[in-house]
Design an enzyme around this catalytic site. Structure first.
Site, PDB file in Angstrom:
ATOM      1  CB  CYS A  21      13.600   8.915   8.208  1.00 53.71           C
ATOM      2  SG  CYS A  21      14.570   7.755   7.242  1.00 53.71           S
ATOM      3  CD  GLU A  81      13.081   0.912   8.065  1.00 54.04           C
ATOM      4  OE1 GLU A  81      13.542  -0.220   7.890  1.00 54.04           O
ATOM      5  OE2 GLU A  81      13.170   1.840   7.238  1.00 54.04           O
ATOM      6  CE  LYS A 119      -1.921   2.955   2.143  1.00 56.05           C
ATOM      7  NZ  LYS A 119      -1.678   4.311   1.618  1.00 56.05           N
ATOM      8  CD  GLU A 151      10.154  13.177  11.201  1.00 55.17           C
ATOM      9  OE1 GLU A 151       8.976  12.809  11.338  1.00 55.17           O
ATOM     10  OE2 GLU A 151      11.041  12.469  10.703  1.00 55.17           O
TER      11      GLU A 151
HETATM   12  P1  NAD Z   1       2.501   8.509   7.375  1.00 54.51           P
HETATM   13  O1  NAD Z   1       2.683   7.745   8.618  1.00 54.51           O
HETATM   14  O2  NAD Z   1       1.518   9.600   7.338  1.00 54.51           O
HETATM   15  O3  NAD Z   1       2.080   7.526   6.177  1.00 54.51           O
HETATM   16  C1  NAD Z   1       2.862   6.412   5.821  1.00 54.51           C
HETATM   17  C2  NAD Z   1       1.969   5.354   5.213  1.00 54.51           C
HETATM   18  O4  NAD Z   1       1.086   4.867   6.212  1.00 54.51           O
HETATM   19  C3  NAD Z   1       1.098   5.849   4.056  1.00 54.51           C
HETATM   20  O5  NAD Z   1       1.048   4.861   3.055  1.00 54.51           O
HETATM   21  C4  NAD Z   1      -0.262   6.013   4.722  1.00 54.51           C
HETATM   22  O6  NAD Z   1      -1.330   5.876   3.822  1.00 54.51           O
HETATM   23  C5  NAD Z   1      -0.238   4.854   5.711  1.00 54.51           C
HETATM   24  N1  NAD Z   1      -1.155   4.975   6.857  1.00 54.51           N
HETATM   25  C6  NAD Z   1      -1.600   6.098   7.467  1.00 54.51           C
HETATM   26  N2  NAD Z   1      -2.436   5.781   8.489  1.00 54.51           N
HETATM   27  C7  NAD Z   1      -2.502   4.423   8.536  1.00 54.51           C
HETATM   28  C8  NAD Z   1      -3.183   3.504   9.364  1.00 54.51           C
HETATM   29  N3  NAD Z   1      -3.971   3.895  10.369  1.00 54.51           N
HETATM   30  N4  NAD Z   1      -3.009   2.183   9.133  1.00 54.51           N
HETATM   31  C9  NAD Z   1      -2.208   1.748   8.136  1.00 54.51           C
HETATM   32  N5  NAD Z   1      -1.549   2.583   7.293  1.00 54.51           N
HETATM   33  C10 NAD Z   1      -1.689   3.911   7.505  1.00 54.51           C
HETATM   34  O7  NAD Z   1       3.965   9.013   6.966  1.00 54.51           O
HETATM   35  P2  NAD Z   1       4.359   9.991   5.765  1.00 54.51           P
HETATM   36  O8  NAD Z   1       3.936  11.365   6.136  1.00 54.51           O
HETATM   37  O9  NAD Z   1       3.893   9.394   4.475  1.00 54.51           O
HETATM   38  O10 NAD Z   1       5.968   9.865   5.773  1.00 54.51           O
HETATM   39  C11 NAD Z   1       6.820  10.688   6.493  1.00 54.51           C
HETATM   40  C12 NAD Z   1       7.274  10.014   7.777  1.00 54.51           C
HETATM   41  O11 NAD Z   1       7.969   8.803   7.476  1.00 54.51           O
HETATM   42  C13 NAD Z   1       8.275  10.848   8.575  1.00 54.51           C
HETATM   43  O12 NAD Z   1       7.930  10.816   9.937  1.00 54.51           O
HETATM   44  C14 NAD Z   1       9.613  10.129   8.348  1.00 54.51           C
HETATM   45  O13 NAD Z   1      10.569  10.325   9.348  1.00 54.51           O
HETATM   46  C15 NAD Z   1       9.164   8.717   8.253  1.00 54.51           C
HETATM   47  N6  NAD Z   1      10.191   7.897   7.575  1.00 54.51           N
HETATM   48  C16 NAD Z   1      10.966   7.048   8.344  1.00 54.51           C
HETATM   49  C17 NAD Z   1      11.986   6.291   7.751  1.00 54.51           C
HETATM   50  C18 NAD Z   1      12.869   5.387   8.576  1.00 54.51           C
HETATM   51  O14 NAD Z   1      13.600   4.589   7.996  1.00 54.51           O
HETATM   52  N7  NAD Z   1      12.851   5.466   9.898  1.00 54.51           N
HETATM   53  C19 NAD Z   1      12.200   6.407   6.372  1.00 54.51           C
HETATM   54  C20 NAD Z   1      11.396   7.287   5.631  1.00 54.51           C
HETATM   55  C21 NAD Z   1      10.388   8.014   6.244  1.00 54.51           C
END
Ligand code: NAD
Length: 505
Positions: free
Chosen positions: A298, A264, A189, A397
């Site tokens: 991240c 992550e 997804k 963040e």
């Molecule tokens: P997000 O958590 O808003 O969304 C990530 C994914 O989760 C999307 O596909 C979204 O549709 C899905 N999602 C949202 N709510 C959900 C739920 N209740 N159940 C299941 N899936 C759900 O994150 P974002 O804004 O897309 O990405 C940015 C974030 O990702 C930042 O906090 C960044 O630090 C983090 N990130 C971490 C790493 C790492 O390796 N630690 C790498 C890249 C990004």
């Protein structure tokens, strides 16, 4: 060069606009069962790109059941054959690297100068995990007096892969390649803000010979499609990259079906520069680790901890470098910072400019939007100095081209500041004192530490965070520990004693 990239984009856009993006289930493009779609716009110029399938619970159900059925044959495929399919996917990615880079850049706003490498890194992920297919099931031999014990690793089952919008292509390959190498099947997804390259990638994988049903993609929103995926009985584990609050929800959602989860999550990472460091290289790293990939990274270093003796001089040079950063169309190879992913995220990053001033830090560069870029989600690269650890810009963040500089006096103080956040993903330490480098590396609360270096990824090394930055590790053997179950098999060597209950009655 901008012209070449625009030419590629203009070749790819008409069919995207006309056909939209559908789910990809059992090797077929499939509309959402409801027939619903949502629109995706580019952060570069706010133009409409395409309509995307808006999936619900029933679409997830279909994809998860397909993945469960396909698991039975995929896990049994001879290892060499499975490995060769992964090699073929890597080759396909390389062949299409230019198209992938252009689409990713237009869909996410990430500068093309980094996206070219991201596509190639995606291929490298497939090749690396393909190399490991044959050894992945290997385990330990633990002989006992009367038994020989040995372990094997077996694929856990269908995996739900949920990815974010920042560098979505590379991050998807980072999860999907080891899952497939393990013998697991996948329901992916992608993030709703940036679905395009996920669709491109799954099609390439099938052109490369991947059997139908092994890798399925469903599009839609996190709260609906994503949630259903984490709750589905057939899905055995969820590999998630995204925000900390979403990671916490995913644990809750997956609890009823006892999902294994790998999270992550976010970061607020420090770069600590001591006064004995190679300051020119430390400056290059501080600028690169915060302003590359639009700061939507991240592992970016969002807090620069500077020792007081070198503070003024370093800040002067840093300010000049941040002022010089070229903001513009991400498809232009000279661009260093492109637009934020979406208007809501642009607003969030801009809000932190006001928060920094309320906090009492000093804005020396940026804030606001560039005058010459009215269309699209652009923000100016921003630099705050004279920060303090309790400020929101040092705690939360921001996830944009936004750096906060904090002065410190002693090693102990630097460690205290570095650890005073809820996150713990990465830390960067700059010093020529070897003992201090090791001491600080051991004390700092982070899953990954680089000494005298920017973030350089080594695929066998563990990748992941501590505290609110995540649970679990990726990379090499660590990935196989997640996607596979370890089974112990114990075989008696002879007629050892078996207690004989009920024999003498
Ligand atoms: P997000 O958590 O808003 O969304 C990530 C994914 O989760 C999307 O596909 C979204 O549709 C899905 N999602 C949202 N709510 C959900 C739920 N209740 N159940 C299941 N899936 C759900 O994150 P974002 O804004 O897309 O990405 C940015 C974030 O990702 C930042 O906090 C960044 O630090 C983090 N990130 C971490 C790493 C790492 O390796 N630690 C790498 C890249 C990004």
């Amino acid at each position: 060069m901008l012209d070449t990239n625009l030419e590629i984009l203009n070749q790819l856009l008409p069919s995207l606009k006309k056909n939209g993006i559908q789910n990809f289930i059992e090797g077929e493009r499939t509309a959402a069962i409801s027939g619903d779609t949502f629109d995706v716009h580019s952060p570069v110029d706010s133009e409409f790109i395409t309509k995307v399938a808006l999936s619900g619970k029933e679409d997830v159900d279909q994809a998860a059941n397909v993945a469960q059925k396909a698991f039975e044959s995929w896990k049994k495929m001879p290892h060499q054959e499975r490995r060769n399919i992964l090699y073929a996917i890597a080759a396909k990615i390389e062949e299409h690297a230019e198209n992938i880079a252009v689409l990713e850049s237009y869909d996410t706003g990430q500068p093309i100068r980094f996206m070219k490498k991201a596509a190639i890194r995606g291929a490298a992920n497939f090749r690396y995990f393909a190399d490991k297919v044959i050894d992945a099931p290997n385990g330990l031999s633990t002989p006992d007096t009367h038994h020989i014990n040995y372990t094997i690793r077996q694929p856990i089952g269908p995996i739900g892969v949920i990815t974010p919008w920042n560098t979505p292509f590379m991050l998807s390959t980072w999860k999907i390649a080891p899952a497939l190498a393990s013998g697991c099947t996948v329901v992916h997804k992608p993030a709703e803000f940036s679905p395009i390259t996920a669709d491109y990638l799954v099609k390439l994988a099938h052109e490369a010979g991947l059997p139908k049903g092994v890798w399925n993609v469903i599009h839609g929103f996190g709260e609906t499609a994503g949630k259903s995926l984490t709750e589905h009985e057939a899905i055995k584990a969820v590999a998630f990259i995204g925000e900390t609050t979403t990671g916490s929800l995913i644990m809750k959602q997956g609890a009823t079906t006892l999902k294994r989860v790998h999270l992550e999550l976010g970061g607020q990472n420090p770069i600590i520069v001591f006064d004995d460091a190679n300051l020119d290289r430390a400056l290059d790293t501080a600028v690169f680790m915060k302003y590359s990939l639009n700061g939507e990274r991240c592992t970016s270093s969002s807090r620069l901890l500077l020792q007081k003796k070198v503070y003024d001089e370093f800040v002067k040079k840093l300010s000049q470098r941040v002022k010089n950063i070229k903001v513009g169309n991400p498809l232009d190879p000279v661009t260093e910072v492109g637009p934020m992913i979406h208007p809501t995220h642009q607003e969030k990053v801009l809000r932190y400019g006001a928060i920094g001033e309320e906090d009492g830090a000093t804005l020396v560069v940026g804030g606001g939007t560039p005058d010459q870029l009215k269309k699209g989600c652009y923000v100016n690269p921003t630099l705050f100095i004279d920060g303090a650890q309790n400020m929101r810009i040092a705690q939360e963040e921001v996830f944009g081209p936004f750096l906060t500089v904090i002065p410190f006096e002693t090693e102990e103080e630097a460690i205290t500041i570095a650890n005073s956040v809820r996150y713990g993903l990465t830390a960067y330490i700059w010093t020529k004192d070897v003992g201090r480098a090791h001491r600080v590396a051991q004390e700092v609360e982070a899953g990954m530490v680089w000494v005298n270096s920017q973030n350089v990824r080594h695929l066998p090394a563990p990748f992941g965070g501590v505290k609110y930055s995540g649970i679990g590790r990726d990379g090499g053997e660590y990935s196989f520990d997640f996607y596979m179950e370890t089974k112990n098999i114990s075989v008696a060597l002879g007629d050892h004693l078996i207690p004989q209950l009920g024999k003498n009655q």
